[in-house]
Scaffold this motif. Structure first.
Motif, PDB file in Angstrom:
ATOM      1  N   THR A   1      39.212  42.002  44.334  1.00 57.26           N
ATOM      2  CA  THR A   1      39.938  42.946  43.491  1.00 57.26           C
ATOM      3  C   THR A   1      38.990  43.879  42.757  1.00 57.26           C
ATOM      4  OG1 THR A   1      41.764  41.382  43.229  1.00 57.26           O
ATOM      5  CG2 THR A   1      41.576  43.126  41.583  1.00 57.26           C
ATOM      6  N   ALA A   2      37.920  43.315  42.197  1.00 58.29           N
ATOM      7  CA  ALA A   2      36.965  44.134  41.443  1.00 58.29           C
ATOM      8  C   ALA A   2      36.267  45.146  42.337  1.00 58.29           C
ATOM      9  CB  ALA A   2      35.941  43.229  40.765  1.00 58.29           C
ATOM     10  N   MET A   3      35.835  44.709  43.511  1.00 56.17           N
ATOM     11  CA  MET A   3      35.125  45.608  44.411  1.00 56.17           C
ATOM     12  C   MET A   3      36.074  46.635  45.024  1.00 56.17           C
ATOM     13  SD  MET A   3      31.932  44.977  44.201  1.00 56.17           S
ATOM     14  CE  MET A   3      31.286  45.834  45.630  1.00 56.17           C
ATOM     15  N   ALA A   4      37.318  46.241  45.271  1.00 56.36           N
ATOM     16  CA  ALA A   4      38.294  47.201  45.791  1.00 56.36           C
ATOM     17  C   ALA A   4      38.523  48.309  44.778  1.00 56.36           C
ATOM     18  CB  ALA A   4      39.607  46.499  46.121  1.00 56.36           C
TER      19      ALA A   4
ATOM     20  N   THR B   1      36.347  46.192  35.649  1.00 54.68           N
ATOM     21  CA  THR B   1      37.624  45.801  36.254  1.00 54.68           C
ATOM     22  C   THR B   1      37.793  44.294  36.223  1.00 54.68           C
ATOM     23  OG1 THR B   1      37.618  47.725  37.725  1.00 54.68           O
ATOM     24  CG2 THR B   1      38.996  45.855  38.371  1.00 54.68           C
ATOM     25  N   ALA B   2      36.764  43.562  36.633  1.00 59.64           N
ATOM     26  CA  ALA B   2      36.854  42.100  36.686  1.00 59.64           C
ATOM     27  C   ALA B   2      37.052  41.489  35.306  1.00 59.64           C
ATOM     28  CB  ALA B   2      35.596  41.539  37.342  1.00 59.64           C
ATOM     29  N   LEU B   3      36.427  42.064  34.276  1.00 51.63           N
ATOM     30  CA  LEU B   3      36.545  41.522  32.925  1.00 51.63           C
ATOM     31  C   LEU B   3      37.969  41.594  32.392  1.00 51.63           C
ATOM     32  CD1 LEU B   3      33.245  42.846  31.308  1.00 51.63           C
ATOM     33  CD2 LEU B   3      33.925  40.430  31.510  1.00 51.63           C
ATOM     34  N   ARG B   4      38.761  42.470  32.932  1.00 47.68           N
ATOM     35  CA  ARG B   4      40.152  42.567  32.485  1.00 47.68           C
ATOM     36  C   ARG B   4      40.940  41.311  32.845  1.00 47.68           C
ATOM     37  NH1 ARG B   4      42.692  48.123  34.200  1.00 47.68           N
ATOM     38  NH2 ARG B   4      44.182  47.453  32.619  1.00 47.68           N
ATOM     39  N   PHE B   5      40.431  40.540  33.805  1.00 48.75           N
ATOM     40  CA  PHE B   5      41.128  39.332  34.257  1.00 48.75           C
ATOM     41  C   PHE B   5      40.704  38.082  33.485  1.00 48.75           C
ATOM     42  CE2 PHE B   5      41.905  42.265  37.627  1.00 48.75           C
ATOM     43  CZ  PHE B   5      43.087  41.869  38.215  1.00 48.75           C
ATOM     44  N   LEU B   6      39.896  38.232  32.445  1.00 46.32           N
ATOM     45  CA  LEU B   6      39.492  37.069  31.649  1.00 46.32           C
ATOM     46  C   LEU B   6      40.710  36.259  31.204  1.00 46.32           C
ATOM     47  CD1 LEU B   6      36.601  38.210  29.279  1.00 46.32           C
ATOM     48  CD2 LEU B   6      36.567  36.296  30.887  1.00 46.32           C
ATOM     49  N   GLU B   7      40.599  34.953  31.359  1.00 41.22           N
ATOM     50  CA  GLU B   7      41.618  33.973  30.995  1.00 41.22           C
ATOM     51  C   GLU B   7      42.824  33.974  31.931  1.00 41.22           C
ATOM     52  OE1 GLU B   7      42.617  34.101  26.862  1.00 41.22           O
ATOM     53  OE2 GLU B   7      40.537  33.889  26.206  1.00 41.22           O
ATOM     54  N   THR B   8      42.793  34.791  32.983  1.00 45.89           N
ATOM     55  CA  THR B   8      43.849  34.694  33.998  1.00 45.89           C
ATOM     56  C   THR B   8      43.806  33.305  34.623  1.00 45.89           C
ATOM     57  OG1 THR B   8      43.757  37.056  34.488  1.00 45.89           O
ATOM     58  CG2 THR B   8      44.676  35.638  36.196  1.00 45.89           C
ATOM     59  N   PRO B   9      44.933  32.661  34.848  1.00 47.71           N
ATOM     60  CA  PRO B   9      44.917  31.320  35.447  1.00 47.71           C
ATOM     61  C   PRO B   9      44.279  31.328  36.836  1.00 47.71           C
ATOM     62  CG  PRO B   9      47.073  31.807  34.508  1.00 47.71           C
ATOM     63  CD  PRO B   9      46.302  33.086  34.481  1.00 47.71           C
ATOM     64  N   TYR B  10      43.595  30.235  37.133  1.00 51.61           N
ATOM     65  CA  TYR B  10      43.059  30.055  38.482  1.00 51.61           C
ATOM     66  C   TYR B  10      44.197  29.626  39.404  1.00 51.61           C
ATOM     67  CZ  TYR B  10      40.325  28.428  42.436  1.00 51.61           C
ATOM     68  OH  TYR B  10      39.817  28.263  43.700  1.00 51.61           O
ATOM     69  N   VAL B  11      44.361  30.338  40.509  1.00 52.51           N
ATOM     70  CA  VAL B  11      45.330  29.970  41.544  1.00 52.51           C
ATOM     71  C   VAL B  11      44.636  30.102  42.891  1.00 52.51           C
ATOM     72  CG1 VAL B  11      47.470  30.613  42.727  1.00 52.51           C
ATOM     73  CG2 VAL B  11      47.384  30.624  40.230  1.00 52.51           C
ATOM     74  N   TRP B  12      44.579  29.032  43.634  1.00 53.18           N
ATOM     75  CA  TRP B  12      43.970  29.042  44.959  1.00 53.18           C
ATOM     76  C   TRP B  12      44.690  30.074  45.831  1.00 53.18           C
ATOM     77  CZ3 TRP B  12      39.854  26.724  47.336  1.00 53.18           C
ATOM     78  CH2 TRP B  12      39.827  26.759  48.740  1.00 53.18           C
ATOM     79  N   GLY B  13      43.929  31.007  46.392  1.00 51.40           N
ATOM     80  CA  GLY B  13      44.507  32.046  47.234  1.00 51.40           C
ATOM     81  C   GLY B  13      45.079  33.224  46.469  1.00 51.40           C
ATOM     82  N   GLY B  14      44.996  33.208  45.139  1.00 57.90           N
ATOM     83  CA  GLY B  14      45.548  34.290  44.342  1.00 57.90           C
ATOM     84  C   GLY B  14      44.618  35.491  44.263  1.00 57.90           C
ATOM     85  N   ARG B  15      45.218  36.657  44.099  1.00 55.97           N
ATOM     86  CA  ARG B  15      44.441  37.886  43.902  1.00 55.97           C
ATOM     87  C   ARG B  15      45.205  38.876  43.029  1.00 55.97           C
ATOM     88  NH1 ARG B  15      46.622  41.474  48.142  1.00 55.97           N
ATOM     89  NH2 ARG B  15      45.447  43.097  47.066  1.00 55.97           N
ATOM     90  N   SER B  16      45.936  38.328  42.044  1.00 58.25           N
ATOM     91  CA  SER B  16      46.711  39.174  41.134  1.00 58.25           C
ATOM     92  C   SER B  16      46.499  38.683  39.708  1.00 58.25           C
ATOM     93  CB  SER B  16      48.200  39.118  41.490  1.00 58.25           C
ATOM     94  OG  SER B  16      48.748  37.864  41.119  1.00 58.25           O
ATOM     95  N   SER B  17      47.066  39.436  38.756  1.00 58.60           N
ATOM     96  CA  SER B  17      46.963  39.029  37.359  1.00 58.60           C
ATOM     97  C   SER B  17      47.884  37.858  37.031  1.00 58.60           C
ATOM     98  CB  SER B  17      47.284  40.210  36.443  1.00 58.60           C
ATOM     99  OG  SER B  17      48.584  40.702  36.677  1.00 58.60           O
ATOM    100  N   PHE B  18      48.712  37.430  37.977  1.00 51.03           N
ATOM    101  CA  PHE B  18      49.534  36.236  37.788  1.00 51.03           C
ATOM    102  C   PHE B  18      48.720  34.970  38.063  1.00 51.03           C
ATOM    103  CE2 PHE B  18      52.483  39.559  39.484  1.00 51.03           C
ATOM    104  CZ  PHE B  18      53.112  39.834  38.278  1.00 51.03           C
ATOM    105  N   GLY B  19      47.637  35.107  38.815  1.00 45.49           N
ATOM    106  CA  GLY B  19      46.769  33.999  39.170  1.00 45.49           C
ATOM    107  C   GLY B  19      45.783  34.443  40.221  1.00 45.49           C
ATOM    108  N   ILE B  20      44.543  34.005  40.111  1.00 45.34           N
ATOM    109  CA  ILE B  20      43.497  34.543  40.977  1.00 45.34           C
ATOM    110  C   ILE B  20      42.448  33.475  41.242  1.00 45.34           C
ATOM    111  CG2 ILE B  20      41.961  35.408  39.143  1.00 45.34           C
ATOM    112  CD1 ILE B  20      41.896  38.102  40.777  1.00 45.34           C
ATOM    113  N   ASP B  21      41.801  33.551  42.402  1.00 48.48           N
ATOM    114  CA  ASP B  21      40.696  32.626  42.676  1.00 48.48           C
ATOM    115  C   ASP B  21      39.382  33.394  42.699  1.00 48.48           C
ATOM    116  OD1 ASP B  21      40.612  33.859  45.179  1.00 48.48           O
ATOM    117  OD2 ASP B  21      41.272  32.097  46.295  1.00 48.48           O
ATOM    118  N   CYS B  22      38.290  32.692  42.996  1.00 50.13           N
ATOM    119  CA  CYS B  22      36.964  33.299  42.860  1.00 50.13           C
ATOM    120  C   CYS B  22      36.772  34.487  43.794  1.00 50.13           C
ATOM    121  CB  CYS B  22      35.877  32.255  43.081  1.00 50.13           C
ATOM    122  SG  CYS B  22      35.810  31.519  44.737  1.00 50.13           S
ATOM    123  N   SER B  23      37.115  34.327  45.052  1.00 46.55           N
ATOM    124  CA  SER B  23      36.946  35.431  45.992  1.00 46.55           C
ATOM    125  C   SER B  23      37.990  36.511  45.778  1.00 46.55           C
ATOM    126  CB  SER B  23      36.994  34.917  47.436  1.00 46.55           C
ATOM    127  OG  SER B  23      38.186  34.197  47.693  1.00 46.55           O
ATOM    128  N   GLY B  24      39.165  36.128  45.263  1.00 44.50           N
ATOM    129  CA  GLY B  24      40.177  37.125  44.928  1.00 44.50           C
ATOM    130  C   GLY B  24      39.716  38.029  43.803  1.00 44.50           C
TER     131      GLY B  24
END
Length: 260
Positions: free
Chosen positions: A164-167, A137-160
């Motif tokens: 998402t992957a664990m959910a 699941t997490a690998l699908r987000f490769l190259e997704t932009p880093y966005v502080w506080g993000g948790r979507s494919s529009f932008g995501i941060d480390c904990s997001g």
């Protein structure tokens, strides 16, 4: 207590009811939230998904809750005004978004209860089995932009990314690396410093203010400001920039249910 459901494709949650302040998390289409406070059009909302609370900006689209029937399993899925790829999309949904179908179906497309259409292949039922491998699941987000506080494919941060992957594997935690570090739901504590750990695919590695996921015994997948994106790089290179301060091994990795 007022419960609402987000109908916007996604929405920021801010620290305070003021534009330009840091985003603390993000909500995605179909998630329910509890209104804690209202101030000049701003809503302090508690997301039912993970319990995160923050301020939704004025004008964020929401409605009375409806029971979702399907979840977006594609990284992104366009909403179309008609059941055809030739009709220009009017909005885009992220992975994990929740939708309610209205029973319409035509040529591989299905209708949503707001009158729009989605390609059926982008969806799965909300009761579909959890993913066995959170790294896939997490690998699908490769190259997704880093966005502080993000948790979507529009932008995501480390904990997001970890959230998402664990959910996807059926384990919902927090949108905070510090809280994830303390969260026993994410797995067994393996080490305080990463030394003498025989890393496995799926291990969660913590650093001060940061977190990532092991793709294999030597490679880390993480959303990082170093590249402003989701990347895979040798753990040894990341350790040159920050010291490891914890490792957790998810229980489905320990019991072998995660694919390797």
């Amino acid at each position: 207590m007022t419960i609402r459901q987000l109908t916007a494709p996604h929405a920021v949650l801010l620290e305070e009811p003021q534009q330009g302040l840091p985003q603390t998390s993000e909500m995605i289409r179909g998630e329910r939230f509890r209104i804690l406070e209202e101030r000049d059009g701003w809503l302090r909302a508690e997301n039912a998904f993970d319990g995160h609370a923050g301020w939704l900006p004025p004008g964020t689209a929401h409605r009375e809750p409806a029971a979702p029937t399907h979840r977006v399993r594609a990284l992104r899925a366009d909403l179309h005004p008609g059941p055809t790829h030739k009709a220009p999309p009017v909005a885009t949904l992220s992975f994990g978004s929740l939708v309610t179908l209205d029973g319409r179906a035509e040529n591989g497309w299905v209708g949503t209860d707001d009158g729009l259409w989605l390609f059926a292949g982008w969806l799965e039922p909300v009761d579909a089995p959890a993913a066995a491998d959170h790294i896939a699941t997490a690998l699908r987000f490769l190259e997704t932009p880093y966005v502080w506080g993000g948790r979507s494919s529009f932008g995501i941060d480390c904990s997001g990314l970890v959230l998402t992957a664990m959910a996807g594997a059926g384990i919902v935690s927090h949108h905070s690396s510090g809280m994830q570090r303390k969260d026993e739901r994410l797995g067994a504590w393996m080490s305080d410093d990463g030394r003498d750990v025989a890393y496995r695919r799926g291990d969660i590695v913590f650093f001060p203010g940061h977190v990532g996921l092991m793709v294999d015994g030597a490679t880390l997948l993480h959303a990082t400001v170093f590249t402003m994106s989701v990347v895979v790089e040798p753990l040894a290179e990341v350790v040159k920039r920050a010291e490891i301060n914890g490792v957790r091994r998810p229980h489905h990795v320990i019991d072998g249910s995660a694919r390797t």
